[in-house]
Design a protein around this motif. Structure first.
Motif, short mmCIF file in Angstrom:
data_model
loop_
_atom_site.label_atom_id
_atom_site.label_comp_id
_atom_site.label_asym_id
_atom_site.label_seq_id
_atom_site.Cartn_x
_atom_site.Cartn_y
_atom_site.Cartn_z
N ALA A 134 -50.98 51.65 23.64
CA ALA A 134 -51.72 52.74 24.28
C ALA A 134 -53.08 52.96 23.62
CB ALA A 134 -50.89 54.02 24.23
N ALA A 135 -53.18 52.72 22.33
CA ALA A 135 -54.43 52.94 21.60
C ALA A 135 -55.37 51.74 21.68
CB ALA A 135 -54.14 53.27 20.14
N GLY A 136 -54.89 50.62 22.22
CA GLY A 136 -55.72 49.42 22.32
C GLY A 136 -55.96 48.75 20.99
N CYS A 137 -54.95 48.69 20.17
CA CYS A 137 -55.10 48.12 18.83
C CYS A 137 -55.41 46.63 18.84
CB CYS A 137 -53.84 48.39 18.01
SG CYS A 137 -53.53 50.14 17.73
N ASP A 138 -54.97 45.91 19.87
CA ASP A 138 -55.21 44.46 19.93
C ASP A 138 -56.70 44.13 20.07
OD1 ASP A 138 -52.54 43.93 19.67
OD2 ASP A 138 -52.19 43.73 21.82
N SER A 139 -57.43 44.99 20.74
CA SER A 139 -58.86 44.71 20.97
C SER A 139 -59.78 45.52 20.05
CB SER A 139 -59.20 45.00 22.43
OG SER A 139 -58.95 46.36 22.73
N ALA A 140 -59.22 46.30 19.13
CA ALA A 140 -60.04 47.12 18.24
C ALA A 140 -60.77 46.25 17.22
CB ALA A 140 -59.17 48.14 17.52
N VAL A 141 -62.00 46.66 16.90
CA VAL A 141 -62.83 45.92 15.95
C VAL A 141 -63.21 46.86 14.81
CG1 VAL A 141 -65.01 44.67 15.67
CG2 VAL A 141 -63.74 44.50 17.81
N TRP A 142 -63.17 46.34 13.59
CA TRP A 142 -63.49 47.11 12.40
C TRP A 142 -64.92 47.61 12.49
CZ3 TRP A 142 -60.65 49.05 8.58
CH2 TRP A 142 -61.31 49.53 7.45
N PRO A 143 -65.25 48.79 12.14
CA PRO A 143 -64.48 49.88 11.57
C PRO A 143 -63.93 50.85 12.60
CG PRO A 143 -66.79 50.44 11.40
CD PRO A 143 -66.70 49.09 12.06
N LYS A 144 -64.03 50.53 13.88
CA LYS A 144 -63.56 51.45 14.92
C LYS A 144 -62.12 51.14 15.32
CE LYS A 144 -68.16 52.33 16.57
NZ LYS A 144 -69.09 52.33 17.66
N ILE A 145 -61.23 51.16 14.35
CA ILE A 145 -59.80 50.93 14.60
C ILE A 145 -59.10 52.28 14.47
CG2 ILE A 145 -57.71 49.78 13.83
CD1 ILE A 145 -59.49 47.56 12.73
N PRO A 146 -58.39 52.72 15.52
CA PRO A 146 -57.68 54.00 15.42
C PRO A 146 -56.63 53.94 14.32
CG PRO A 146 -57.73 53.19 17.69
CD PRO A 146 -58.25 52.10 16.83
N THR A 147 -56.43 55.07 13.65
CA THR A 147 -55.44 55.10 12.57
C THR A 147 -54.01 54.96 13.12
OG1 THR A 147 -55.45 57.52 12.68
CG2 THR A 147 -56.86 56.50 11.05
N VAL A 148 -53.84 55.16 14.41
CA VAL A 148 -52.52 54.98 15.03
C VAL A 148 -52.08 53.53 14.94
CG1 VAL A 148 -51.31 55.17 17.24
CG2 VAL A 148 -52.94 56.90 16.58
N CYS A 149 -53.01 52.63 14.80
CA CYS A 149 -52.69 51.20 14.76
C CYS A 149 -51.96 50.80 13.48
CB CYS A 149 -53.97 50.38 14.87
SG CYS A 149 -54.81 50.62 16.45
N TYR A 150 -52.08 51.61 12.44
CA TYR A 150 -51.44 51.29 11.16
C TYR A 150 -50.13 52.03 11.02
CZ TYR A 150 -56.07 49.50 10.10
OH TYR A 150 -57.24 48.80 10.14
N PRO A 151 -49.11 51.38 10.47
CA PRO A 151 -47.83 52.09 10.26
C PRO A 151 -47.95 53.17 9.21
CG PRO A 151 -47.76 49.89 9.30
CD PRO A 151 -49.07 50.00 10.00
N ASP A 152 -47.07 54.14 9.29
CA ASP A 152 -47.08 55.27 8.33
C ASP A 152 -46.65 54.84 6.96
OD1 ASP A 152 -47.91 56.92 10.34
OD2 ASP A 152 -45.88 57.55 10.85
N VAL B 41 -49.26 44.23 12.47
CA VAL B 41 -48.09 44.46 11.64
C VAL B 41 -47.15 43.27 11.79
CG1 VAL B 41 -46.15 46.00 11.20
CG2 VAL B 41 -48.33 46.93 11.95
N THR B 42 -46.78 42.65 10.67
CA THR B 42 -45.92 41.48 10.72
C THR B 42 -44.46 41.80 10.48
OG1 THR B 42 -46.35 41.04 8.40
CG2 THR B 42 -47.78 39.94 10.01
N GLY B 43 -44.17 42.99 9.99
CA GLY B 43 -42.79 43.36 9.71
C GLY B 43 -42.15 44.08 10.89
N PRO B 44 -40.88 44.44 10.74
CA PRO B 44 -40.19 45.15 11.82
C PRO B 44 -40.69 46.58 11.96
CG PRO B 44 -38.77 44.97 9.90
CD PRO B 44 -40.02 44.19 9.60
N VAL B 45 -40.97 47.00 13.18
CA VAL B 45 -41.38 48.37 13.49
C VAL B 45 -40.62 48.83 14.72
CG1 VAL B 45 -43.67 48.22 12.45
CG2 VAL B 45 -43.37 47.58 14.81
#
Length: 92
Positions: A74-92, A60-64
């Protein structure tokens, strides 16, 4: 005495209406917050972005908020690889 009391009825009615409106708005906001995580946890990132066959980067490049950043860590979004990326990694 009755004339003085009659002047306050519109004020009392307005305050009661404003309180009712505020309570309804608070209930709607609480319902939206409760419903949103349930719908996002039912989908995978691959389903959310079906039109992107090569994947979608969860960076995410914008303010959150700080809580969102903590959820990402906590979800490990930095090391996630497609398609196994948790949906928590994306903003609502």
């Amino acid at each position: 005495m009755t004339d003085k009391l009659n002047r306050f009825w519109p004020l009392i009615a307005s305050v009661a209406f404003a309180a009712l409106l505020a309570a309804n708005a608070a209930q709607s906001a609480a319902t939206l917050k409760e419903a949103n995580p349930v719908s996002s946890s039912d989908q995978t990132a691959e389903q959310m972005f079906a039109d992107a066959p090569d994947g979608v980067d969860p960076v995410v490049t914008g303010p959150v908020s700080a809580s969102f950043r903590q959820r990402q860590q906590a979800a490990g979004c930095d090391s996630a690889v497609w398609p196994k990326i948790p949906t928590v990694c994306y903003p609502d």
